[in-house]
Write a protein that holds these residues in place. Sequence first.
Motif, short mmCIF file in Angstrom:
data_model
loop_
_atom_site.label_atom_id
_atom_site.label_comp_id
_atom_site.label_asym_id
_atom_site.label_seq_id
_atom_site.Cartn_x
_atom_site.Cartn_y
_atom_site.Cartn_z
N LEU A 1 0.83 -1.21 0.00
CA LEU A 1 0.00 0.00 0.00
C LEU A 1 0.86 1.26 0.00
O LEU A 1 0.51 2.26 -0.65
N SER B 1 2.25 1.81 -3.58
CA SER B 1 1.19 2.31 -4.46
C SER B 1 0.86 3.77 -4.14
O SER B 1 0.69 4.59 -5.04
N GLY B 2 0.79 4.07 -2.84
CA GLY B 2 0.48 5.45 -2.44
C GLY B 2 1.53 6.44 -2.91
O GLY B 2 1.19 7.54 -3.37
N LEU C 1 -9.52 2.20 -2.74
CA LEU C 1 -8.17 2.23 -2.18
C LEU C 1 -8.06 3.24 -1.05
O LEU C 1 -7.30 3.03 -0.09
N SER C 2 -8.82 4.32 -1.11
CA SER C 2 -8.77 5.33 -0.04
C SER C 2 -9.34 4.80 1.26
O SER C 2 -9.12 5.40 2.32
N THR D 1 -8.65 1.81 2.51
CA THR D 1 -7.81 0.74 3.05
C THR D 1 -7.07 1.13 4.32
O THR D 1 -6.46 0.28 4.97
N CYS E 1 -1.88 4.06 3.13
CA CYS E 1 -1.92 4.53 1.74
C CYS E 1 -2.05 6.05 1.69
O CYS E 1 -1.38 6.72 0.91
#
Length: 521
Positions: free
Chosen positions: A405, A408-409, A434-435, A437, A441
């Motif tokens: 995460l 990716s962030g 995704l926000s 998770t 992130c």
Amino acid sequence: MIGQLPSSHGVSSDTSRYAFASGNGSLVDKNQKSIYFSVLATKLGIASSESARPCWTTKERSAVARTGLGRTAVADADRSGETGSPATTDRVKALEAERQSLVSLLNILRSSEPCTRLDLEREARLGRAVVTDRLSTLAAFGLVDEGGVGRSIGGRAPRLVRFRSEAARILVANIDGDTISLGLADLDGRLILEHYEDFDAASPAQALFDRLEALFNWSLGKDGAPLWAIGLGAPGSVEQKDSKSLAIPKLSAMPAWDEAKLLERLIHRFQAPVWVRGAVQMETMGELSALSAEASRDLLYVDLGSDITAGIVVDGRLHRGAQGIAGQIGHVYAGEPHKRICGCGNVGCLQTVAGCDAIAQAGLLAAEQGRSRLLGETLAATGTVTAADIGTAARLGDPFSADLLAQSGRLIGTVLATLANILNPSMIVLGGELSQTGDICLAAIREGIYGHAQPLISRDISIVHSRMGRSAGLVGAASVAVTELFAPAFLSEWIVSGTPLAHAGVANLLAAVEKTATTGG
């Protein structure tokens, strides 16, 4: 009571209380139709006529060119005489002035709390007699009423005038990923009801139409108010080449919907115009409703799902771009190490390495290879691994999930820093799967933005979670429809009729889809 949520079959609709307005084919409530034509006839000093003019005539073109006035004003004057005479030209100017004063008063009432006639006189800069006359017209159409009393400044307390947001309804839907969001709104854009359910966007267009039809019928129920518009958020990009607001756009991401003429069928079925935007653009408009005017002037809304897309607000207005598809940041090049092929045909797009699907695939591979105990247990229990599972594992201390995460962030944050350097937004709002998770992130996205944005830009920028959640798309769809209905240029073309269904452009649109439905073309 709306009633029981519909199944996918056996839904019918009662349209017996509607009648076709002669000459344009649009559905107009019988009572309202009678009222607005009688009021218009009284204003013009002529006999009442229910004929509409959905198409330009040679005479109208000539008169518009000669007088320099709007087509509808010319058409109104033309009902009672030849538009070429000086007397009739003066009459046209008077009608145009009346039309514009109606537009002004209605939009003042829409944008304010209930107010007195004196307040309206001051705000619109119109005389008492004019305001009284225009309010009587708007009241006859059911668009305003007087109720309650204001503060007395000596003598009798003045009555308050308000906009009747309950005069009509707007159907709204937002289809994003594997979810249908649907609702019913009033003319202020407030949701009366909302409903959410899972739906596979890859399903045949007929299945989607059937489900939308059933849910829309259920939403309207026995409400009784007429339907004026539909606001629809569609997956991916919505290509609007024609600048006309009523032009039917191309659904670039869903060619099967275009081929099945989904939008035309919705217009024909519900006899109302449909305004379409990308789902993320609708969500962006919804987020604006939760922010102050200052905070929403320059904003980025980022949907972090399987696709990564942004809604861009510049100077308080949604920026859609030349074809209406601005904000495709998921297709920004993520760098040399990333060689995955994207659905767009390019290699190394951001969403192929930082989108929810990419993260879920990486988590699934780690579970299969034994690199994450928690993800391995999830795979054994459910048979799959999702981005939400990875977020849960990260919160429980799984090092692989936390690192995935964070990577990716940072990638997403670096791309957003570039966009922030170009647009200088005051706020970046993060939404999507995704926000949700967790903070890992979000912290990594902030790190990427602060590390790569110009210092003066990053100094005051706010980076926050979505405040509207899944309601954002529905609120945004209602906002778009209301804005289009009451845009001054559009409103001026229907205000003397009391309903946008009498707008010449709407009538032409309904006639066109009727022809398509009849011929199958």
